[in-house]
Design an enzyme around this catalytic site. Sequence first.
Site, short mmCIF file in Angstrom:
data_model
loop_
_atom_site.label_atom_id
_atom_site.label_comp_id
_atom_site.label_asym_id
_atom_site.label_seq_id
_atom_site.Cartn_x
_atom_site.Cartn_y
_atom_site.Cartn_z
N ASP A 33 -23.16 -3.14 -0.25
CA ASP A 33 -22.95 -4.20 -1.04
C ASP A 33 -21.99 -3.07 -2.27
OD1 ASP A 33 -24.41 -5.62 -0.19
OD2 ASP A 33 -26.41 -5.22 -1.23
N GLU A 108 -16.61 -22.75 27.78
CA GLU A 108 -16.98 -22.29 26.10
C GLU A 108 -18.04 -23.30 26.38
OE1 GLU A 108 -14.11 -23.61 23.06
OE2 GLU A 108 -12.55 -22.28 24.28
N LYS A 110 -20.51 -25.30 24.09
CA LYS A 110 -20.70 -25.71 23.28
C LYS A 110 -21.54 -26.30 21.95
CE LYS A 110 -20.19 -31.32 22.31
NZ LYS A 110 -21.02 -31.33 21.47
N ASP A 112 -23.95 -26.86 19.16
CA ASP A 112 -23.78 -27.31 17.72
C ASP A 112 -24.28 -27.15 16.43
OD1 ASP A 112 -25.40 -30.46 17.66
OD2 ASP A 112 -27.17 -29.43 17.76
N GLU A 171 -16.49 -24.28 14.74
CA GLU A 171 -17.42 -25.27 14.82
C GLU A 171 -18.28 -24.32 14.06
OE1 GLU A 171 -17.74 -27.43 16.23
OE2 GLU A 171 -19.68 -28.68 16.28
N TYR A 223 -12.23 -22.49 17.84
CA TYR A 223 -12.45 -22.17 19.61
C TYR A 223 -10.98 -23.49 20.16
CZ TYR A 223 -14.97 -26.48 17.66
OH TYR A 223 -15.34 -27.58 17.67
N LYS A 311 -22.99 -32.46 29.01
CA LYS A 311 -24.59 -31.66 28.49
C LYS A 311 -25.75 -31.59 28.49
CE LYS A 311 -24.62 -33.51 24.71
NZ LYS A 311 -24.23 -35.20 23.50
N CYS A 405 -52.45 -38.68 -3.53
CA CYS A 405 -52.45 -38.02 -3.01
C CYS A 405 -53.76 -37.25 -1.75
CB CYS A 405 -52.05 -36.30 -4.48
SG CYS A 405 -52.30 -34.72 -3.24
N CYS A 408 -55.69 -34.16 -3.91
CA CYS A 408 -56.09 -34.48 -5.19
C CYS A 408 -56.61 -35.49 -5.84
CB CYS A 408 -54.78 -33.25 -6.13
SG CYS A 408 -53.95 -34.06 -6.60
N CYS A 423 -47.11 -35.68 -4.99
CA CYS A 423 -47.55 -36.12 -5.42
C CYS A 423 -47.94 -35.11 -6.46
CB CYS A 423 -48.60 -35.05 -5.17
SG CYS A 423 -50.15 -34.56 -6.60
N CYS A 428 -52.29 -30.25 -8.75
CA CYS A 428 -52.98 -30.33 -7.61
C CYS A 428 -53.87 -29.46 -6.46
CB CYS A 428 -51.94 -31.34 -6.83
SG CYS A 428 -52.54 -31.97 -4.95
S1 IVH Z 1 -13.27 -28.66 21.53
C1 IVH Z 1 -10.03 -32.29 21.93
N1 IVH Z 1 -14.64 -26.27 21.94
O1 IVH Z 1 -18.43 -30.91 19.62
C2 IVH Z 1 -11.13 -30.72 21.90
N2 IVH Z 1 -15.83 -28.52 20.71
O2 IVH Z 1 -17.90 -33.46 20.74
C3 IVH Z 1 -12.15 -30.86 20.13
N3 IVH Z 1 -17.40 -28.72 19.98
O3 IVH Z 1 -15.64 -32.97 17.51
C4 IVH Z 1 -12.72 -29.53 20.59
N4 IVH Z 1 -18.62 -26.41 20.85
O4 IVH Z 1 -17.37 -30.12 16.80
C5 IVH Z 1 -14.91 -28.57 21.31
N5 IVH Z 1 -16.37 -24.86 22.19
C6 IVH Z 1 -16.12 -26.22 21.19
C7 IVH Z 1 -17.31 -26.76 20.72
C8 IVH Z 1 -17.28 -27.44 20.68
C9 IVH Z 1 -18.46 -27.53 19.79
C10 IVH Z 1 -17.66 -29.88 18.95
C11 IVH Z 1 -16.74 -30.40 18.99
C12 IVH Z 1 -16.38 -31.77 18.82
C13 IVH Z 1 -17.50 -31.99 19.55
C14 IVH Z 1 -17.33 -32.96 20.41
#
Ligand code: IVH
Length: 670
Positions: A33, A108, A110, A112, A171, A223, A311, A405, A408, A423, A428
Amino acid sequence: MRTEIDELRALIRYHEHKYYIENLPEISDADFDALMKELEALEASTDVPIPPDSPTRRVGGGAVLGTRLQHRNPMLSLNNSYDENELREFAERIDRLLEGAPVEYVTELKIDGLGVSLTYENGVFTQGLTRGDGEYGEDVTDNLRTIRSVPLRIPVETEIAVPRVLEVRGEVFLPKDCLDEINIQREAAGELPFANPRNAAAGSLRLLDASITASRPLDIFVYTLNYAEGTEFTTHTASLENMKAWGLKCNPRTDYHTSIEAVQDYYERWVEERHALRYETDGIVVKVNNFSQQRELGTTSKYPRWAVAYKFNAQQAITTIEKIDVQVGRTGVLTPVAILKPVILAGATITNATLHNAQEIEKKDIRIGDRIVLERAGDVIPKVVEVLTADQTDRADPFEFPERCPACNTPVQRTAEEVAVRCVNVACVAQLKRRIAHFASRNALQIEGLGPATIDQLVDTELVGDVADLYALEVKPLSKLERMGVPSAGNLVRQIEQSKETPAAKLLFGLGIFHVGETVAELLIEQFLSLDGLSTATEEEIESITGIGPQIAKSVFKFFSQNKPLLDKLRAAGLHCFTVAAASQRMEASLAADGFFRGKTFVVTGSLEGMTRGEASNEIKRRGGRVTSSVTRKTDYLIAGEGAGSKYTKAVELDIPILKEADFFEKLQL
Ligand code: IVH
């Protein structure tokens, strides 16, 4: 020649990389900082425009949003598979299309969150877009800048030069624990909680006030290397390695396999282990490693044929809704909560689930007594996904959202633009109780022993009518409360007394001002030093602070103009930080601790016995000093080991103080 300001920027970039990308910080947060402060001061002292990749440009004010821009090439989505058979079918199709050629897969996690693309021109971050509809995305450059793990400049020079134009995709996400915290704060602040990590990331990135984005600890994993002018890679793994070498943050849990069975093993491993990660994943992504094979496989209009999302199953449990409570938050928002027959889900006993708002109850037709499916997928807060008893005839009547509410009895208010029901009674008691709880919480005034049961009694017996009344509490009346007694009462009074020494930023946070989280509170106090300093500031003055946008400024200004009596009462109660510049005191203390090196420029020459020159430089930098290679008028000290030559002569010429090794070690206090 690199100027002092350039060197400082480079040093900060180096530490940002260590901290936010490699997770291996070399200096303390306070020292970091201090470096930032110094850079801000230097930048403020010159007329030279601040370049877009300066570390100080991370904290934005108003952001430019809403501009839709076309992606260089569409950001495709992924086809999903849900079980081993579907994974096998994916691999078989690839084998067919590639006529049996050997295939390597990269797996990789995925993440969220929200897909984004980042463009770097000549190594400088120039544009960031959301995925949008895949074809057009929204310009979120200003907000992406606030994410510390997004390098504003590609910092590392590698064998493969940084391309003139580089576009990567990744992401943006919010770590799990932060999501919990933000949701608690949002509910308390009268905002609706984010339903899942994706919404949280999207909501945080698409804010018009980039300073609010900056206060959310967003992170990124990159990614895809989508475009690198003049550079060709043959495999995805090679491109990942290069992105890492360029200082971009890639997920370390990535793996490489030569068979689809090994991909299945990777998946199975993460079904369990993902819960221990600090971010939410909803599956794995399987990609063909070889780029020429990827091209051969091609894409459909929506998905690449060379990748699939595999998934994880959402975690579900079935239970019964025993009751629906309506809770009143700190700012009056009414939130319905389902009280459940306790059930174990993803390793935790769940006793209630938020029903978000009246619309949600209506849409899903959730009633008391219903058997429901509870799910915890990408969601931190479990949610009701399905009512199993919807067809039964003996159900309870539809839930009627209260018109008044529950605390109150004031008629509630609904506004057209919000789903929230509020409210609006400032007096309150339910709101008051939540405000007191927030005031006393760990990150605010930290008054231990002031739990919900005590707060209820304090408010119900009218011993406390606002947070300032806490400071007038005495042992005797307190000890009369249920489950209290003299020792606990005495302890509580002592805790409250101690809280008078709370630093200003924590008090400011504890006041529960809309949009003022811990980070913003700290920024405000750094600037105005005390609450009194802040209370006399104009809206413009507040907004002029780097990192404070118009929405925050408005909210803070409004709070201080509407709550003078409460503030006067707190001041009269003797809270130190009203007038004492607590923040500056703290800064002085830390300056004194290792103040000798901070902000000074050193040159190290000759050979030291106790450490190498590199180690010496690191020790200096760690203490906030700078190390340069040549002696100039700007050099504060020359550290001279054995055999010092021309630098020594130059220092003597320029009358620059010289530290021998022993003096240097003494200053280092090693
Ligand atoms: S590859 C064509 N790699 O998941 C290649 N996507 O459901 C597409 N996502 O739109 C992306 N982790 O936003 C890729 N390791 C990862 C990911 C990833 C999350 C997301 C991404 C994509 C969505 C598809």
